[in-house]
Design a protein around this motif. Structure first.
Motif, PDB file in Angstrom:
ATOM      1  N   ILE A  92       0.840  -1.211   0.000  1.00 45.10           N
ATOM      2  CA  ILE A  92       0.000   0.000   0.000  1.00 45.10           C
ATOM      3  C   ILE A  92       0.868   1.251   0.000  1.00 45.10           C
ATOM      4  N   ILE A  93       1.936   1.220   0.814  1.00 44.88           N
ATOM      5  CA  ILE A  93       2.819   2.388   0.888  1.00 44.88           C
ATOM      6  C   ILE A  93       3.485   2.640  -0.462  1.00 44.88           C
ATOM      7  N   ARG A  94       3.961   1.540  -1.106  1.00 46.63           N
ATOM      8  CA  ARG A  94       4.591   1.700  -2.415  1.00 46.63           C
ATOM      9  C   ARG A  94       3.600   2.218  -3.448  1.00 46.63           C
ATOM     10  N   PHE A  95       2.351   1.765  -3.360  1.00 43.53           N
ATOM     11  CA  PHE A  95       1.308   2.208  -4.291  1.00 43.53           C
ATOM     12  C   PHE A  95       1.022   3.701  -4.104  1.00 43.53           C
ATOM     13  N   LEU A  96       0.919   4.132  -2.838  1.00 47.37           N
ATOM     14  CA  LEU A  96       0.661   5.550  -2.567  1.00 47.37           C
ATOM     15  C   LEU A  96       1.839   6.420  -3.015  1.00 47.37           C
ATOM     16  N   ALA A  97       3.048   5.920  -2.839  1.00 48.53           N
ATOM     17  CA  ALA A  97       4.225   6.676  -3.282  1.00 48.53           C
ATOM     18  C   ALA A  97       4.221   6.834  -4.796  1.00 48.53           C
ATOM     19  N   ALA A  98       3.842   5.756  -5.500  1.00 51.80           N
ATOM     20  CA  ALA A  98       3.770   5.832  -6.958  1.00 51.80           C
ATOM     21  C   ALA A  98       2.724   6.831  -7.402  1.00 51.80           C
ATOM     22  N   LEU A  99       1.575   6.870  -6.710  1.00 51.04           N
ATOM     23  CA  LEU A  99       0.538   7.836  -7.032  1.00 51.04           C
ATOM     24  C   LEU A  99       1.035   9.261  -6.839  1.00 51.04           C
ATOM     25  N   ALA A 100       1.793   9.491  -5.768  1.00 53.31           N
ATOM     26  CA  ALA A 100       2.281  10.840  -5.468  1.00 53.31           C
ATOM     27  C   ALA A 100       3.173  11.360  -6.586  1.00 53.31           C
ATOM     28  N   ILE A 101       3.947  10.458  -7.211  1.00 52.06           N
ATOM     29  CA  ILE A 101       4.832  10.870  -8.294  1.00 52.06           C
ATOM     30  C   ILE A 101       4.035  11.466  -9.443  1.00 52.06           C
ATOM     31  N   PHE A 102       2.881  10.852  -9.742  1.00 45.70           N
ATOM     32  CA  PHE A 102       2.055  11.332 -10.846  1.00 45.70           C
ATOM     33  C   PHE A 102       1.162  12.488 -10.448  1.00 45.70           C
ATOM     34  N   ALA A 103       0.861  12.618  -9.173  1.00 41.85           N
ATOM     35  CA  ALA A 103      -0.081  13.651  -8.713  1.00 41.85           C
ATOM     36  C   ALA A 103       0.578  15.007  -8.586  1.00 41.85           C
ATOM     37  N   VAL A 104       1.893  15.039  -8.302  1.00 38.28           N
ATOM     38  CA  VAL A 104       2.598  16.301  -8.059  1.00 38.28           C
ATOM     39  C   VAL A 104       3.500  16.602  -9.243  1.00 38.28           C
ATOM     40  N   PRO A 105       3.373  17.806  -9.862  1.00 39.43           N
ATOM     41  CA  PRO A 105       4.260  18.161 -10.968  1.00 39.43           C
ATOM     42  C   PRO A 105       5.713  18.082 -10.524  1.00 39.43           C
ATOM     43  N   SER A 106       6.544  17.447 -11.316  1.00 34.30           N
ATOM     44  CA  SER A 106       7.942  17.240 -10.941  1.00 34.30           C
ATOM     45  C   SER A 106       8.839  18.272 -11.602  1.00 34.30           C
ATOM     46  N   LEU A 107       9.844  18.726 -10.824  1.00 38.17           N
ATOM     47  CA  LEU A 107      10.849  19.618 -11.379  1.00 38.17           C
ATOM     48  C   LEU A 107      12.131  18.853 -11.679  1.00 38.17           C
ATOM     49  N   ALA A 108      12.015  17.501 -11.710  1.00 39.94           N
ATOM     50  CA  ALA A 108      13.194  16.681 -11.935  1.00 39.94           C
ATOM     51  C   ALA A 108      13.839  16.981 -13.279  1.00 39.94           C
ATOM     52  N   SER A 109      13.034  17.339 -14.279  1.00 43.94           N
ATOM     53  CA  SER A 109      13.576  17.615 -15.603  1.00 43.94           C
ATOM     54  C   SER A 109      13.858  19.104 -15.814  1.00 43.94           C
ATOM     55  N   ALA A 110      13.702  19.904 -14.772  1.00 39.97           N
ATOM     56  CA  ALA A 110      13.923  21.349 -14.885  1.00 39.97           C
ATOM     57  C   ALA A 110      15.388  21.678 -14.632  1.00 39.97           C
ATOM     58  N   ASP A 111      15.898  22.659 -15.376  1.00 38.12           N
ATOM     59  CA  ASP A 111      17.251  23.163 -15.172  1.00 38.12           C
ATOM     60  C   ASP A 111      17.197  24.413 -14.304  1.00 38.12           C
ATOM     61  N   SER A 112      18.245  24.596 -13.499  1.00 38.23           N
ATOM     62  CA  SER A 112      18.317  25.747 -12.593  1.00 38.23           C
ATOM     63  C   SER A 112      19.144  26.855 -13.221  1.00 38.23           C
ATOM     64  N   TRP A 113      18.600  28.075 -13.178  1.00 38.83           N
ATOM     65  CA  TRP A 113      19.250  29.255 -13.733  1.00 38.83           C
ATOM     66  C   TRP A 113      19.210  30.385 -12.707  1.00 38.83           C
ATOM     67  N   THR A 114      20.154  31.300 -12.812  1.00 35.29           N
ATOM     68  CA  THR A 114      20.133  32.520 -12.001  1.00 35.29           C
ATOM     69  C   THR A 114      20.159  33.724 -12.938  1.00 35.29           C
ATOM     70  N   ILE A 115      19.673  34.851 -12.431  1.00 39.04           N
ATOM     71  CA  ILE A 115      19.716  36.080 -13.227  1.00 39.04           C
ATOM     72  C   ILE A 115      21.122  36.666 -13.179  1.00 39.04           C
ATOM     73  N   ASP A 116      21.678  36.913 -14.347  1.00 35.50           N
ATOM     74  CA  ASP A 116      22.975  37.577 -14.465  1.00 35.50           C
ATOM     75  C   ASP A 116      22.723  39.078 -14.368  1.00 35.50           C
ATOM     76  N   GLN A 117      22.960  39.639 -13.176  1.00 38.28           N
ATOM     77  CA  GLN A 117      22.610  41.034 -12.925  1.00 38.28           C
ATOM     78  C   GLN A 117      23.368  41.997 -13.828  1.00 38.28           C
TER      79      GLN A 117
END
Length: 197
Positions: free
Chosen positions: A5-30
């Motif tokens: 059940i715990i593994r099933f709920l964890a799998a659901l959470a992955i799909f329920a919450v938008p992931s930033l795993a594929s997002a790149d991090s940038w900073t503003i060059d002032q």
């Protein structure tokens, strides 16, 4: 059974919450960016200014820009209109009250694609101790490229218009011909060059 059940709920959470795993991090060059504004003066012209100190952290998910995030901090004491006396007035309690409110911030809540190179970034602007929703109209971001020193860069332009009275910036002075010295609507424009972390 409990572990399943715990593994099933964890799998659901992955799909329920938008992931930033594929997002790149940038900073503003002032050094290669600007945060400017303009406001009506005496009902006949626009006065322009900018803020010399600011920073920003941006997460960009090129696979789905809706998952991107923007956080910007602006130092209100760094306001500059080219006139020292006016800048001192803007820093005073009549306007930004920089002693009490040294920064203004923008935190995105939702990114909406509205064209091939156009986005609307919905978020919360905190200014003068007041937080209200605003929408940035964004052109970009551009594709990433390397500068001559091997740094990855990309850019974007953004603009929004606010009513300063919504943020408690209510100072004004009537003029003899009718009307007031300072307009209520303020246009904020950002030109940002981003540096990949």
């Amino acid at each position: 059974m409990k572990g399943t059940i715990i593994r099933f709920l964890a799998a659901l959470a992955i799909f329920a919450v938008p992931s930033l795993a594929s997002a790149d991090s940038w900073t503003i060059d002032q050094e290669h960016s600007s945060v400017g504004f303009k406001v009506r003066h005496l009902m006949v012209s626009n006065v322009r200014g900018d803020f010399g100190k600011f920073s920003g952290a941006i997460q960009i998910d090129d696979k789905d820009l809706r998952n991107s995030k923007v956080d910007v901090i602006i130092d209100t004491a760094s306001v500059n209109t080219g006139v020292a006396k006016r800048d001192a007035h803007l820093r005073s309690a009549d306007f930004f009250d920089v002693e009490r409110f040294p920064t203004m911030t923008f935190v995105s809540q939702r990114v909406e694609r509205v064209g091939a190179d156009r986005l609307k970034v919905h978020g919360q602007l905190t200014l003068h101790g007041v937080t209200r929703p605003v929408v940035l109209d964004v052109e970009g971001p551009t594709k990433a490229l390397k500068d001559p020193w091997g740094n990855l860069k990309r850019g974007a332009s953004a603009v929004t218009t606010i009513n300063r009275k919504d943020f408690g910036l209510t100072w004004n002075k009537a003029i003899e011909s009718g009307g007031v010295a300072v307009g209520d609507e303020v246009t904020i424009a950002l030109e940002v060059e981003l540096l990949k972390k």
